[in-house]
Design a protein around this motif. Structure first.
Motif, PDB file in Angstrom:
ATOM      1  N   ILE A 198       0.685  -1.241   0.004  1.00  0.00           N
ATOM      2  CA  ILE A 198      -0.072   0.026   0.101  1.00  0.00           C
ATOM      3  C   ILE A 198       0.924   1.193   0.065  1.00  0.00           C
ATOM      4  O   ILE A 198       1.741   1.384   0.842  1.00  0.00           O
ATOM      5  N   THR A 199       0.587   2.025  -1.142  1.00  0.00           N
ATOM      6  CA  THR A 199       1.416   3.268  -1.217  1.00  0.00           C
ATOM      7  C   THR A 199       0.783   4.435  -1.177  1.00  0.00           C
ATOM      8  O   THR A 199      -0.564   4.334  -1.679  1.00  0.00           O
ATOM      9  N   THR A 200       1.199   5.691  -0.720  1.00  0.00           N
ATOM     10  CA  THR A 200       0.272   6.851  -0.456  1.00  0.00           C
ATOM     11  C   THR A 200       0.616   8.065  -1.054  1.00  0.00           C
ATOM     12  O   THR A 200       2.040   8.378  -1.093  1.00  0.00           O
ATOM     13  N   GLU A 201      -0.202   8.956  -1.748  1.00  0.00           N
ATOM     14  CA  GLU A 201       0.476  10.150  -2.641  1.00  0.00           C
ATOM     15  C   GLU A 201      -0.788  10.814  -2.757  1.00  0.00           C
ATOM     16  O   GLU A 201      -1.921  10.349  -3.027  1.00  0.00           O
ATOM     17  N   PHE A 202      -0.769  12.266  -2.516  1.00  0.00           N
ATOM     18  CA  PHE A 202      -1.814  13.215  -2.763  1.00  0.00           C
ATOM     19  C   PHE A 202      -1.628  14.189  -3.918  1.00  0.00           C
ATOM     20  O   PHE A 202      -2.747  14.840  -4.148  1.00  0.00           O
ATOM     21  N   GLU A 203      -0.455  13.985  -4.550  1.00  0.00           N
ATOM     22  CA  GLU A 203      -0.630  14.707  -5.803  1.00  0.00           C
ATOM     23  C   GLU A 203      -0.879  14.039  -7.245  1.00  0.00           C
ATOM     24  O   GLU A 203      -0.137  13.243  -7.413  1.00  0.00           O
ATOM     25  N   PRO A 204      -2.083  14.562  -7.687  1.00  0.00           N
ATOM     26  CA  PRO A 204      -2.580  13.741  -8.692  1.00  0.00           C
ATOM     27  C   PRO A 204      -1.722  13.375 -10.029  1.00  0.00           C
ATOM     28  O   PRO A 204      -1.838  12.331 -10.426  1.00  0.00           O
ATOM     29  N   SER A 205      -0.751  14.310 -10.388  1.00  0.00           N
ATOM     30  CA  SER A 205       0.031  14.001 -11.679  1.00  0.00           C
ATOM     31  C   SER A 205       1.244  13.077 -11.281  1.00  0.00           C
ATOM     32  O   SER A 205       1.546  12.048 -11.972  1.00  0.00           O
ATOM     33  N   LYS A 206       1.449  12.967  -9.773  1.00  0.00           N
ATOM     34  CA  LYS A 206       2.608  11.946  -9.529  1.00  0.00           C
ATOM     35  C   LYS A 206       1.770  10.621  -9.295  1.00  0.00           C
ATOM     36  O   LYS A 206       2.288   9.633  -9.866  1.00  0.00           O
ATOM     37  N   ILE A 207       0.581  10.637  -8.849  1.00  0.00           N
ATOM     38  CA  ILE A 207      -0.198   9.092  -8.795  1.00  0.00           C
ATOM     39  C   ILE A 207      -0.381   8.844 -10.280  1.00  0.00           C
ATOM     40  O   ILE A 207      -0.121   7.806 -10.545  1.00  0.00           O
ATOM     41  N   ASP A 260       4.031  -0.452 -16.438  1.00  0.00           N
ATOM     42  CA  ASP A 260       5.434  -0.847 -17.429  1.00  0.00           C
ATOM     43  C   ASP A 260       6.394  -1.718 -16.650  1.00  0.00           C
ATOM     44  O   ASP A 260       6.891  -2.462 -17.381  1.00  0.00           O
ATOM     45  N   ALA A 261       6.610  -1.629 -15.154  1.00  0.00           N
ATOM     46  CA  ALA A 261       7.622  -2.330 -14.662  1.00  0.00           C
ATOM     47  C   ALA A 261       6.985  -3.950 -14.291  1.00  0.00           C
ATOM     48  O   ALA A 261       7.515  -4.789 -13.835  1.00  0.00           O
ATOM     49  N   GLY A 262       5.699  -4.012 -14.567  1.00  0.00           N
ATOM     50  CA  GLY A 262       4.833  -5.510 -14.396  1.00  0.00           C
ATOM     51  C   GLY A 262       4.894  -5.573 -12.908  1.00  0.00           C
ATOM     52  O   GLY A 262       4.844  -6.951 -12.631  1.00  0.00           O
ATOM     53  N   LEU A 263       4.573  -4.635 -12.199  1.00  0.00           N
ATOM     54  CA  LEU A 263       4.377  -4.895 -10.680  1.00  0.00           C
ATOM     55  C   LEU A 263       3.251  -4.269 -10.106  1.00  0.00           C
ATOM     56  O   LEU A 263       2.945  -4.288  -8.905  1.00  0.00           O
ATOM     57  N   SER A 264       2.237  -3.714 -11.248  1.00  0.00           N
ATOM     58  CA  SER A 264       0.995  -3.145 -10.644  1.00  0.00           C
ATOM     59  C   SER A 264       0.133  -4.022 -10.069  1.00  0.00           C
ATOM     60  O   SER A 264      -0.799  -3.657  -9.187  1.00  0.00           O
ATOM     61  N   ASP A 265       0.319  -5.457 -10.175  1.00  0.00           N
ATOM     62  CA  ASP A 265      -0.936  -6.308  -9.483  1.00  0.00           C
ATOM     63  C   ASP A 265      -0.392  -6.454  -7.616  1.00  0.00           C
ATOM     64  O   ASP A 265      -1.189  -6.880  -7.124  1.00  0.00           O
ATOM     65  N   LEU A 266       0.824  -5.873  -7.478  1.00  0.00           N
ATOM     66  CA  LEU A 266       1.295  -6.135  -5.935  1.00  0.00           C
ATOM     67  C   LEU A 266       1.062  -4.747  -5.322  1.00  0.00           C
ATOM     68  O   LEU A 266       1.098  -4.717  -3.979  1.00  0.00           O
ATOM     69  N   ILE A 267       0.713  -3.497  -6.305  1.00  0.00           N
ATOM     70  CA  ILE A 267       0.942  -2.380  -5.493  1.00  0.00           C
ATOM     71  C   ILE A 267      -0.621  -1.514  -5.573  1.00  0.00           C
ATOM     72  O   ILE A 267      -1.297  -1.605  -6.629  1.00  0.00           O
ATOM     73  N   GLU A 268      -0.922  -1.097  -4.567  1.00  0.00           N
ATOM     74  CA  GLU A 268      -2.395  -0.243  -4.207  1.00  0.00           C
ATOM     75  C   GLU A 268      -1.819   0.970  -3.922  1.00  0.00           C
ATOM     76  O   GLU A 268      -1.325   1.253  -2.804  1.00  0.00           O
ATOM     77  N   ILE A 269      -2.335   2.101  -4.765  1.00  0.00           N
ATOM     78  CA  ILE A 269      -1.914   3.304  -4.620  1.00  0.00           C
ATOM     79  C   ILE A 269      -3.238   4.005  -3.760  1.00  0.00           C
ATOM     80  O   ILE A 269      -4.302   3.994  -4.358  1.00  0.00           O
ATOM     81  N   ARG A 270      -2.932   4.649  -2.732  1.00  0.00           N
ATOM     82  CA  ARG A 270      -4.022   5.205  -1.958  1.00  0.00           C
ATOM     83  C   ARG A 270      -3.838   6.838  -2.345  1.00  0.00           C
ATOM     84  O   ARG A 270      -2.826   7.319  -1.910  1.00  0.00           O
ATOM     85  N   ASP A 271      -4.972   7.326  -2.957  1.00  0.00           N
ATOM     86  CA  ASP A 271      -4.936   8.700  -3.460  1.00  0.00           C
ATOM     87  C   ASP A 271      -5.618   9.377  -2.289  1.00  0.00           C
ATOM     88  O   ASP A 271      -6.785   9.438  -1.997  1.00  0.00           O
ATOM     89  N   GLY A 272      -4.969  10.550  -1.877  1.00  0.00           N
ATOM     90  CA  GLY A 272      -5.203  11.542  -0.728  1.00  0.00           C
ATOM     91  C   GLY A 272      -4.250  11.645   0.327  1.00  0.00           C
ATOM     92  O   GLY A 272      -3.155  11.149   0.203  1.00  0.00           O
ATOM     93  N   ASP A 273      -4.571  12.326   1.243  1.00  0.00           N
ATOM     94  CA  ASP A 273      -3.654  12.550   2.488  1.00  0.00           C
ATOM     95  C   ASP A 273      -3.662  11.130   3.218  1.00  0.00           C
ATOM     96  O   ASP A 273      -4.653  10.742   3.604  1.00  0.00           O
TER      97      ASP A 273
END
Ligand SMILES: C[S@@+](CC[C@H](N)C(=O)[O-])C[C@H]1O[C@@H](n2cnc3c(N)ncnc32)[C@H](O)[C@@H]1O
Length: 220
Positions: free
Chosen positions: A109-118, A127-140
């Motif tokens: 679980i990774t966290t970021e609030f800047e929309p362009s960075k997300i 592209d890295a073939g790793l998205s199945d392992l990563i949940e991006i939580r959008d917001g503070d």
């Protein structure tokens, strides 16, 4: 060979670090232009949002050494559940997700609030073939990490607004498994956090490593 040393992850990291290096002069200029009040506010528990909004085009990544350390810690702990505070362009996330892949799977679980960075990080993880392992939580993260956490967290990277480190630790603490590791970058900016993780009475063992990092372990 590991997922880190092979394509697609290895060349993606090379490109991201090259981009970060090229951005360094502009970043140094932007930081030099900050007033002392801006600097203090940037890491306070209240004023961080404006600072990170101004830094939205800068990757502000961990070093390659720190990335390798994260990969080794995650492999050594056989981590399956990792939480990251502060995604940015996703450099540290790639190291952590590569370790999960080589551990046989898991959830980051990774966290970021800047929309362009997300948006950018999401494309990179695909592209890295790793998205199945990563949940991006959008917001503070102070809000997005207040719910739906794994039952047992093995590893944490603290790399967002330094003034929030104590708060993020409080959110994660009930789910930290015994022996869970927490690496905090630029921890000297958060004296309250350091006081807490350096206190065995509060359930942690801790040491400073490198220039400005703190590696802590949950003992209770
Ligand atoms: C130092 S950078 C992270 C670098 C990243 N860990 C890496 O090594 O590639 C910090 C990031 O955390 C984000 N951030 C800071 N405070 C945050 C918060 N409260 N919630 C979500 N994201 C936050 C910022 O926008 C910034 O992109």
């Amino acid at each position: 060979m590991t997922t880190l040393d092979t394509a697609p992850v290895a060349p993606i990291l090379d490109n991201l670090f090259a981009e970060a290096k090229a951005a360094e002069p502009a970043m140094r200029q932007a930081i030099a232009a900050l007033s002392p009040e801006d600097r203090r506010a940037s890491q306070s528990a209240e004023g961080y949002r404006a600072f990170y909004s101004r830094a939205k085009d800068f990757p502000l990544p961990v070093s390659r050494e720190t990335g390798n350390l994260l990969y080794m810690l995650a492999r050594s702990a056989n981590a399956r559940n990792i939480v990251e505070f502060g995604t940015s362009f996703g450099i540290s996330t790639l190291y952590l997700a590569a370790a999960l892949r080589d551990n046989g799977g898991g959830r980051l679980i990774t966290t970021e609030f800047e929309p362009s960075k997300i948006a950018r990080a999401r494309a990179t993880f695909t592209d890295a073939g790793l998205s199945d392992l990563i949940e991006i939580r959008d917001g503070d993260a102070a809000e997005t990490l207040s719910r739906d956490l794994p039952a047992a967290i093995d590893l944490v990277l603290m790399d967002g607004a330094k003034g929030l480190y104590p708060k993020i630790l409080s959110l994660l603490e009930p789910r930290l498994r015994q022996g869970a590791l927490i690496l905090a970058d630029n921890a000297n900016w958060s004296p309250d956090y350091l006081a807490r993780v350096r206190s065995p009475a509060q359930g942690y063992m801790s040491l400073a490593i490198g220039e400005d990092m703190e590696l802590s372990m949950r003992i209770g």
